[in-house]
Design an enzyme around this catalytic site. Structure first.
Site, mmCIF file in Angstrom:
data_model
loop_
_atom_site.group_PDB
_atom_site.id
_atom_site.type_symbol
_atom_site.label_atom_id
_atom_site.label_comp_id
_atom_site.label_asym_id
_atom_site.label_seq_id
_atom_site.Cartn_x
_atom_site.Cartn_y
_atom_site.Cartn_z
ATOM 1 N N HIS A 80 37.868 2.589 -10.057
ATOM 2 C CA HIS A 80 38.570 1.315 -9.920
ATOM 3 C C HIS A 80 39.862 1.452 -9.124
ATOM 4 O O HIS A 80 40.471 0.443 -8.746
ATOM 5 C CB HIS A 80 38.873 0.747 -11.319
ATOM 6 C CG HIS A 80 39.366 -0.662 -11.325
ATOM 7 N ND1 HIS A 80 40.657 -1.002 -11.677
ATOM 8 C CD2 HIS A 80 38.753 -1.833 -11.014
ATOM 9 C CE1 HIS A 80 40.811 -2.314 -11.593
ATOM 10 N NE2 HIS A 80 39.677 -2.844 -11.198
ATOM 11 N N TYR A 104 45.288 -13.633 -3.979
ATOM 12 C CA TYR A 104 45.705 -12.814 -5.116
ATOM 13 C C TYR A 104 47.089 -12.251 -4.817
ATOM 14 O O TYR A 104 47.381 -11.862 -3.690
ATOM 15 C CB TYR A 104 44.758 -11.637 -5.349
ATOM 16 C CG TYR A 104 43.403 -11.977 -5.947
ATOM 17 C CD1 TYR A 104 42.912 -13.272 -5.969
ATOM 18 C CD2 TYR A 104 42.599 -10.967 -6.478
ATOM 19 C CE1 TYR A 104 41.673 -13.568 -6.506
ATOM 20 C CE2 TYR A 104 41.347 -11.256 -7.018
ATOM 21 C CZ TYR A 104 40.888 -12.558 -7.024
ATOM 22 O OH TYR A 104 39.655 -12.841 -7.548
ATOM 23 N N ARG A 159 35.643 -3.660 -4.520
ATOM 24 C CA ARG A 159 35.133 -4.938 -4.002
ATOM 25 C C ARG A 159 35.693 -5.119 -2.599
ATOM 26 O O ARG A 159 36.880 -4.888 -2.363
ATOM 27 C CB ARG A 159 35.571 -6.125 -4.865
ATOM 28 C CG ARG A 159 35.151 -6.072 -6.322
ATOM 29 C CD ARG A 159 35.518 -7.379 -7.040
ATOM 30 N NE ARG A 159 35.509 -7.232 -8.481
ATOM 31 C CZ ARG A 159 34.426 -7.299 -9.245
ATOM 32 N NH1 ARG A 159 33.249 -7.489 -8.681
ATOM 33 N NH2 ARG A 159 34.511 -7.156 -10.556
#
Length: 702
Positions: free
Chosen positions: A446, A479, A386
């Site tokens: 990922h 985050y 992302r």
């Protein structure tokens, strides 16, 4: 006098395959959202931040229905009756989730009502249209006529007009109307045009007073239906299943397949119908029937505002005292120099990064920016899961390609809800001359890795960034993640091996000396290390395992941790949300603690620690202890070996384990209890302590 326990007494035996020792994935995730909602309830949280947490919970529940409830309903439709690790069938899970969500939604509505009263004292008000002054109504009616009315498309619902298509997460009005002097009632649907420049909250009058856009529409229906008499107007909203993935091994063109999935998702089955309070039972039944839902279990009546995720619009108001104190990430102390970042990394060996406490822009983005223009850099390879659609990451990669460097990017097209963005970015990068690949068929990529190959003296040297978070400028500020910049030769070779795997899919004879790579090696390595800790505990005692992650779901890892606890190993688990393990059960998990940290930043780092008889091991990486991550994704864990970096991770563990403000302890039944403390320092919470520590580190250097 207390009796002395018999050390040789037989210990109770546990069947670790029994469902009673495992919590449910979905229910523990919903429990996490209770903790998030508590931040909205907590008077210590600034008012507009409390609104933010309500919006977060609302958005989370939307996604939960789209992904998790949608998937469970697919299993029910396929006749799946197999039970989960915790012994529940798909139908039982849906029923229990629905009950939990109804309780959570009721609590959210009550919290919003309380906060709204407090905001009203600050002159921040969501008004009812009916309560406005005449001039304010005229102001809104004029605005509506000019800026909203042209966007509306009323659709009749009758035998000549089939029930209209209802898009996912859209707000809709169901209007009952009739001709004057006629008794026959007709129905019409009007979509509320929120988004694309139309806010949900329309400002009115002076100050920060707002009216919901649907409230304005409801009270000005005469424009849409001139000459008609309005009997009623009710609001509803639908949520569609987002699970439309196809078998990519059968696809000739992966990008075309993903685009097809996105198109199908628009028309996927509906899994939830939300309606405003007081909807006519006949209309409720009609909607449920048309949308193929159970009018009892799949319909959720909302007493107040639907789609509270739109409250993010309020959060953006500029009231400094109603927000958390501003946080400005520091520049990493080792990256203050204007020297080449590659010289800094080479001299240091490795540098640990902690976001958002340390700047993402002046570390990771700087790494890429300098790589793009450094004449000695020969190539850049990177994974993208992302990222921001318009950000400095993509700009740097494009600039590097334009400067004649070899640039290869592995883009994960199947990153849920970011598929369309990633397709656009992949096409844009290809047009700029970047080599774009989509990873290994059947596996999501990922892991978060950047590899820069640079001409140093008389040889090529590899520089690597490995992180726990996405390469996303926006989320890097909200985050909590860790990462490492390194010139370690072995890690550089492993990264090269990893990219060769990602760009070819060939996995035979892949040799990694330091990185733990999923799906082939990572899970086996974790289980082996847990077993090693058990063996060392039996030999010399002092066993300690500490994990920090988003979720603990893999049954094999949970069983191994149970075995470790039974052997006397101390286990500390910092798990943000989903957790299948039940701590504190005598003789089974009495040596295990499960702690969840919830605060202003989303805890997102994955860190693994093994005491290993004093020869301590630390790892960071992208992988949660979930079956999907360990067996169906390309993930990595990277060792942290320099003593000063290991000490930094030790501080993170100790700070969070000692948190008495933002920490919640799980008890054996799976519920959580928030820690409390009267001391001023404890009231800061671990995240504020990390902010203060970062600021102090920088001040001590200046």
């Amino acid at each position: 006098m207390q009796p002395i326990a018999d050390a040789d007494a037989p210990k109770p035996e546990f069947d670790l395959s029994s469902s009673e020792w495992y919590l449910n994935r979905e229910l523990t995730w919903l429990s996490f959202n209770r903790r998030v909602l508590h931040e909205a309830e907590d008077p210590r949280t600034p008012l507009l931040e409390r609104i933010k947490f309500i919006a977060i919970v609302s958005a989370n529940l939307d996604e939960f229905f789209m992904k998790r409830i949608g998937g469970l309903k697919q299993q029910i439709g396929a006749g799946v009756r197999e039970t989960s690790l915790d012994g529940r069938t798909p139908r039982q899970q849906v029923e229990e989730c629905h009950a939990c969500i109804r309780e959570l939604e009721a609590r959210k509505e009550e919290v919003f009502r309380q906060i709204s009263a407090l905001l009203e004292n600050k002159n921040i008000v969501i008004e009812r249209y009916q309560d406005l002054l005449a001039k304010e109504k005229k102001q809104l009616r004029d605005h509506y006529h000019k800026n909203i009315f042209p966007l509306l498309t009323p659709q009749s619902i009758d035998p000549a007009h089939p029930f209209p298509f209802i898009s996912n997460l859209s707000l809709n009005l169901l209007v009952s109307l009739r001709y004057p002097k006629s008794k026959e009632i007709s129905l019409a649907r009007v979509k509320v045009p929120v988004g694309s420049g139309t806010p949900r909250l329309l400002q009115v009058g002076k100050g920060d007073h707002f009216v919901l856009v649907e409230d304005v529409m409801i009270n000005n229906l005469d424009m849409l239906f001139p000459g008609m008499e309005i009997e009623s107007c009710e609001i509803f909203r639908v949520t569609r299943n987002a699970n439309t993935e196809k078998d990519e091994e059968k696809a000739d063109d992966l990008m075309a397949m993903i685009e097809s999935e996105l198109q199908e998702r628009k028309f996927a089955p509906i899994v939830r119908l939300e309606i405003g309070r007081g909807m006519e039972p006949a209309h409720r039944g009609r909607l449920a029937a048309e949308l193929e839902l159970d009018k009892g279990s799949d319909v959720f009546e909302v007493p107040g505002m639907l789609a509270m995720r739109d409250l993010f619009e309020l959060v953006s108001l500029e009231y400094p005292r109603l927000h958390d104190p501003p946080h400005h990430p520091i520049d990493h102390p080792q990256l203050l120099s204007q020297r080449s970042i590659f010289h800094i990394i080479r001299d240091a060996g490795s540098i640990l990064l902690q976001h958002p406490y340390e700047s993402f822009s002046t570390s990771v983005e700087r790494f890429l920016r300098e790589a793009a223009v450094d004449p000695k850099v020969r190539g850049i390879k990177m994974t993208l899961y992302r990222t921001a659609s318009k950000g400095r990451i993509i700009e740097a990669l494009v600039q590097a390609a334009q400067n004649g460097k070899q640039v290869a990017v592995v883009v994960e097209l199947k990153a849920r809800f970011d598929e369309a963005t990633n397709i656009r970015l992949a096409e844009y990068m290809e047009e700029a001359g970047i080599h774009v690949t989509y990873g290994v068929v059947g596996l999501k990529t990922h892991c978060k890795v950047i590899l820069v190959v640079r001409q140093d003296f008389n040889c090529l040297r590899r520089y690597v960034h490995i992180g726990t978070g996405n390469y996303h400028t926006v989320t890097a500020r909200i985050y909590s993640d860790v990462g490492m910049l390194t010139s370690d030769e072995a890690i550089g070779k492993d990264a090269t091996e990893l990219f060769n795997y990602l760009t070819t899919g060939f996995m035979a004879k892949r040799n990694y000396s330091k990185l733990l790579v999923a799906p082939l090696y990572l899970k086996k390595s974790l289980l082996a290390r847990i077993d090693r800790e058990i063996a060392l505990q039996k030999e010399q005692g002092g066993g300690l395992i500490q994990f920090k992650m988003n979720a603990l779901e893999d049954g094999d890892i949970v069983k191994a941790l149970y075995r470790a606890s039974m052997a006397g190993v101390k286990v500390d688990l910092l798990v943000r949300d989903t957790c299948r393990l039940r701590p504190g059960i005598p003789a089974l998990s009495e040596n295990i603690r499960v702690i969840s940290i919830v605060g202003r930043f989303l805890e997102h780092a994955r860190m693994y620690y093994f005491r290993n008889g004093g020869n301590e091991e630390y790892f960071i990486g992208s992988a949660d202890a979930m079956k999907r991550n360990l067996e169906a994704r390309v993930e990595i864990l990277c060792p942290i070996e320099l003593p000063e970096l290991m000490n930094e991770l030790r501080i993170v563990f100790d700070t969070q384990l000692g948190d008495n403000r933002s920490a919640w302890d799980m008890v054996p039944d799976g519920s959580y209890v928030q820690r409390t403390s009267g001391s001023k320092e404890a009231s800061n919470g671990s995240q504020n302590l990390m902010i203060a520590r970062s600021d102090k580190r920088l001040k001590d250097l200046l």
